[in-house]
Design a protein around this motif. Structure first.
Motif, PDB file in Angstrom:
ATOM      1  N   GLY A   1       0.900  -1.113   0.027  1.00  0.00           N
ATOM      2  CA  GLY A   1       0.172   0.300   0.158  1.00  0.00           C
ATOM      3  C   GLY A   1       0.855   1.284   0.400  1.00  0.00           C
ATOM      4  N   ASN A   2       1.884   1.195  -0.227  1.00  0.00           N
ATOM      5  CA  ASN A   2       2.656   2.553  -0.738  1.00  0.00           C
ATOM      6  C   ASN A   2       3.649   2.748  -1.034  1.00  0.00           C
ATOM      7  OD1 ASN A   2       4.655   4.076   0.609  1.00  0.00           O
ATOM      8  ND2 ASN A   2       5.722   3.590   2.409  1.00  0.00           N
ATOM      9  N   SER A   3       3.466   3.464  -2.522  1.00  0.00           N
ATOM     10  CA  SER A   3       4.262   3.962  -3.533  1.00  0.00           C
ATOM     11  C   SER A   3       5.292   3.699  -3.965  1.00  0.00           C
ATOM     12  CB  SER A   3       3.340   5.108  -4.879  1.00  0.00           C
ATOM     13  OG  SER A   3       3.510   6.567  -3.606  1.00  0.00           O
ATOM     14  N   LYS A   4       5.719   4.607  -2.769  1.00  0.00           N
ATOM     15  CA  LYS A   4       7.551   4.556  -2.317  1.00  0.00           C
ATOM     16  C   LYS A   4       8.167   3.397  -1.117  1.00  0.00           C
ATOM     17  CE  LYS A   4      11.224   7.902  -1.484  1.00  0.00           C
ATOM     18  NZ  LYS A   4      12.057   9.258  -1.023  1.00  0.00           N
ATOM     19  N   PRO A   5       8.314   2.998  -1.609  1.00  0.00           N
ATOM     20  CA  PRO A   5       9.084   1.779  -0.842  1.00  0.00           C
ATOM     21  C   PRO A   5      10.288   2.258   0.303  1.00  0.00           C
ATOM     22  CG  PRO A   5       9.472   0.888  -2.557  1.00  0.00           C
ATOM     23  CD  PRO A   5       8.807   2.374  -2.945  1.00  0.00           C
ATOM     24  N   ALA A   6      10.010   2.254   1.740  1.00  0.00           N
ATOM     25  CA  ALA A   6      11.227   2.608   2.584  1.00  0.00           C
ATOM     26  C   ALA A   6      12.449   1.389   1.715  1.00  0.00           C
ATOM     27  CB  ALA A   6      11.088   1.986   3.370  1.00  0.00           C
ATOM     28  N   GLN A   7      13.575   2.206   1.737  1.00  0.00           N
ATOM     29  CA  GLN A   7      14.784   1.757   1.070  1.00  0.00           C
ATOM     30  C   GLN A   7      15.851   1.111   2.377  1.00  0.00           C
ATOM     31  OE1 GLN A   7      16.471   1.095  -2.126  1.00  0.00           O
ATOM     32  NE2 GLN A   7      13.748   2.115  -2.505  1.00  0.00           N
ATOM     33  N   PRO A   8      16.117  -0.486   2.317  1.00  0.00           N
ATOM     34  CA  PRO A   8      16.983  -1.514   3.075  1.00  0.00           C
ATOM     35  C   PRO A   8      17.458  -0.311   4.876  1.00  0.00           C
ATOM     36  CG  PRO A   8      16.468  -1.873   1.042  1.00  0.00           C
ATOM     37  CD  PRO A   8      16.363  -0.426   0.889  1.00  0.00           C
ATOM     38  N   PRO A   9      18.811   0.257   4.219  1.00  0.00           N
ATOM     39  CA  PRO A   9      19.430   1.618   4.512  1.00  0.00           C
ATOM     40  C   PRO A   9      18.714   2.300   5.764  1.00  0.00           C
ATOM     41  CG  PRO A   9      20.285   1.296   2.743  1.00  0.00           C
ATOM     42  CD  PRO A   9      18.646   1.237   2.472  1.00  0.00           C
ATOM     43  N   THR A  10      17.618   2.478   5.082  1.00  0.00           N
ATOM     44  CA  THR A  10      16.172   3.405   6.276  1.00  0.00           C
ATOM     45  C   THR A  10      16.191   2.330   7.178  1.00  0.00           C
ATOM     46  OG1 THR A  10      16.071   4.475   4.201  1.00  0.00           O
ATOM     47  CG2 THR A  10      14.429   5.024   6.200  1.00  0.00           C
ATOM     48  N   VAL A  11      15.042   0.735   6.643  1.00  0.00           N
ATOM     49  CA  VAL A  11      15.011   0.324   7.682  1.00  0.00           C
ATOM     50  C   VAL A  11      15.570  -0.113   8.631  1.00  0.00           C
ATOM     51  CG1 VAL A  11      13.452  -2.354   7.719  1.00  0.00           C
ATOM     52  CG2 VAL A  11      12.731  -0.540   5.228  1.00  0.00           C
ATOM     53  N   TYR A  12      16.895  -0.659   8.195  1.00  0.00           N
ATOM     54  CA  TYR A  12      17.876  -1.007   9.030  1.00  0.00           C
ATOM     55  C   TYR A  12      18.367   0.641  10.103  1.00  0.00           C
ATOM     56  CZ  TYR A  12      18.929  -5.230   7.054  1.00  0.00           C
ATOM     57  OH  TYR A  12      19.044  -6.829   7.220  1.00  0.00           O
ATOM     58  N   ARG A  13      17.956   1.417   9.524  1.00  0.00           N
ATOM     59  CA  ARG A  13      18.587   2.880  10.335  1.00  0.00           C
ATOM     60  C   ARG A  13      17.168   2.762  12.006  1.00  0.00           C
ATOM     61  NH1 ARG A  13      20.593   5.336   6.079  1.00  0.00           N
ATOM     62  NH2 ARG A  13      18.937   6.478   5.761  1.00  0.00           N
ATOM     63  N   ALA A  14      16.136   2.469  11.345  1.00  0.00           N
ATOM     64  CA  ALA A  14      15.079   2.594  11.842  1.00  0.00           C
ATOM     65  C   ALA A  14      15.027   1.010  12.885  1.00  0.00           C
ATOM     66  CB  ALA A  14      13.277   2.530  10.954  1.00  0.00           C
ATOM     67  N   LEU A  15      15.305   0.190  12.577  1.00  0.00           N
ATOM     68  CA  LEU A  15      15.425  -0.490  13.772  1.00  0.00           C
ATOM     69  C   LEU A  15      16.836  -0.608  14.595  1.00  0.00           C
ATOM     70  CD1 LEU A  15      14.724  -3.978  10.839  1.00  0.00           C
ATOM     71  CD2 LEU A  15      13.025  -3.285  13.447  1.00  0.00           C
ATOM     72  N   SER A  16      17.918   0.244  13.947  1.00  0.00           N
ATOM     73  CA  SER A  16      18.822  -0.496  15.295  1.00  0.00           C
ATOM     74  C   SER A  16      18.104   1.601  16.496  1.00  0.00           C
ATOM     75  CB  SER A  16      19.843   1.088  14.625  1.00  0.00           C
ATOM     76  OG  SER A  16      20.798   0.768  15.072  1.00  0.00           O
ATOM     77  N   PHE A  17      17.868   2.182  16.035  1.00  0.00           N
ATOM     78  CA  PHE A  17      17.244   3.170  16.686  1.00  0.00           C
ATOM     79  C   PHE A  17      16.292   2.258  17.740  1.00  0.00           C
ATOM     80  CE2 PHE A  17      13.570   5.570  17.553  1.00  0.00           C
ATOM     81  CZ  PHE A  17      14.114   7.029  18.246  1.00  0.00           C
ATOM     82  N   LEU A  18      15.781   1.385  16.567  1.00  0.00           N
ATOM     83  CA  LEU A  18      14.673   0.870  18.252  1.00  0.00           C
ATOM     84  C   LEU A  18      15.038  -0.416  19.042  1.00  0.00           C
ATOM     85  CD1 LEU A  18      11.729   0.068  15.664  1.00  0.00           C
ATOM     86  CD2 LEU A  18      11.074   2.117  17.117  1.00  0.00           C
ATOM     87  N   VAL A  19      16.526  -0.933  18.698  1.00  0.00           N
ATOM     88  CA  VAL A  19      16.968  -1.110  19.718  1.00  0.00           C
ATOM     89  C   VAL A  19      17.119  -0.562  20.815  1.00  0.00           C
ATOM     90  CG1 VAL A  19      19.364  -2.742  19.984  1.00  0.00           C
ATOM     91  CG2 VAL A  19      17.323  -3.441  18.036  1.00  0.00           C
ATOM     92  N   GLU A  20      18.423   0.710  20.343  1.00  0.00           N
ATOM     93  CA  GLU A  20      19.208   1.267  20.920  1.00  0.00           C
ATOM     94  C   GLU A  20      18.268   2.245  22.207  1.00  0.00           C
ATOM     95  OE1 GLU A  20      21.015   4.256  18.242  1.00  0.00           O
ATOM     96  OE2 GLU A  20      21.847   3.158  17.344  1.00  0.00           O
ATOM     97  N   GLN A  21      16.606   2.359  21.904  1.00  0.00           N
ATOM     98  CA  GLN A  21      16.025   3.082  22.632  1.00  0.00           C
ATOM     99  C   GLN A  21      15.505   1.409  24.117  1.00  0.00           C
ATOM    100  OE1 GLN A  21      15.979   6.155  23.398  1.00  0.00           O
ATOM    101  NE2 GLN A  21      17.065   6.016  21.371  1.00  0.00           N
ATOM    102  N   GLY A  22      15.373   0.847  23.186  1.00  0.00           N
ATOM    103  CA  GLY A  22      15.077  -0.676  24.232  1.00  0.00           C
ATOM    104  C   GLY A  22      13.209  -1.217  23.872  1.00  0.00           C
ATOM    105  N   LEU A  23      13.147  -0.374  22.824  1.00  0.00           N
ATOM    106  CA  LEU A  23      11.732  -0.842  22.323  1.00  0.00           C
ATOM    107  C   LEU A  23      11.871  -2.249  21.669  1.00  0.00           C
ATOM    108  CD1 LEU A  23      11.218   2.485  20.406  1.00  0.00           C
ATOM    109  CD2 LEU A  23      10.685   1.926  23.110  1.00  0.00           C
TER     110      LEU A  23
END
Length: 158
Positions: A65-87
């Motif tokens: 449902g998204n015309s502009k998919p997120a690129q792998p580095p963007t997703v990995y950065r988001a996951l890294s942020f969530l890990v760093e925050q303990g989420l």
């Protein structure tokens, strides 16, 4: 010790996701971090089940449902942020991610991972951590990080 078992019929998974997102917002605000729309969506995808999810599965779900998919580095950065925050936690055995039930408290993780259905339950057992730290100290070893993963069968799969 742990939250309700995710396969328990009384478990309200929608409430579980809602609470996780609310907690994430509070944790990030308290820490002066920014939970962007993409980070929040990635967190929501991680919480879609109580099973670990890999980065590529997160990317595939973001594309729907998204015309502009997120690129792998963007997703990995988001996951890294969530890990760093303990989420979320990263499970080493499967290179996948799972939501954290206690993101506002620094803790070492212990997971029960069903080898059949991949249901994963996070436990917070201070006695285990204290015992491991004491044994490590006897060996003159300083523990920086621990992530215990125990594989077996959940109640549903037994």
């Amino acid at each position: 010790m742990t939250k309700a078992h995710p396969t328990d019929t009384s478990h309200d998974h929608n409430l579980c996701i809602k609470e996780a997102l609310e907690n994430a917002q509070k944790v990030c605000t308290a820490r002066g971090s920014r939970l962007t729309a993409l980070r929040e969506r990635v967190l929501e995808l991680v919480w879609q089940s109580h099973r670990p999810i890999g980065a590529y599965e997160v990317m595939a779900n973001l594309k729907q449902g998204n015309s502009k998919p997120a690129q792998p580095p963007t997703v990995y950065r988001a996951l890294s942020f969530l890990v760093e925050q303990g989420l979320v936690h990263k499970l080493s055995s499967s290179n996948a991610y799972i939501g954290c039930h206690i993101p506002d408290k620094a803790h070492d993780s212990c997971f029960l991972v069903c080898s059949n259905c991949q249901t994963t339950i996070e436990l917070d057992i201070p006695d285990i951590k204290q015992s491991l730290a004491a044994h490590a100290e006897q060996c003159h070893f300083s523990i920086n990080y621990s992530n215990i993963e125990l594989s077996g069968l959940c109640a549903e799969c037994r």
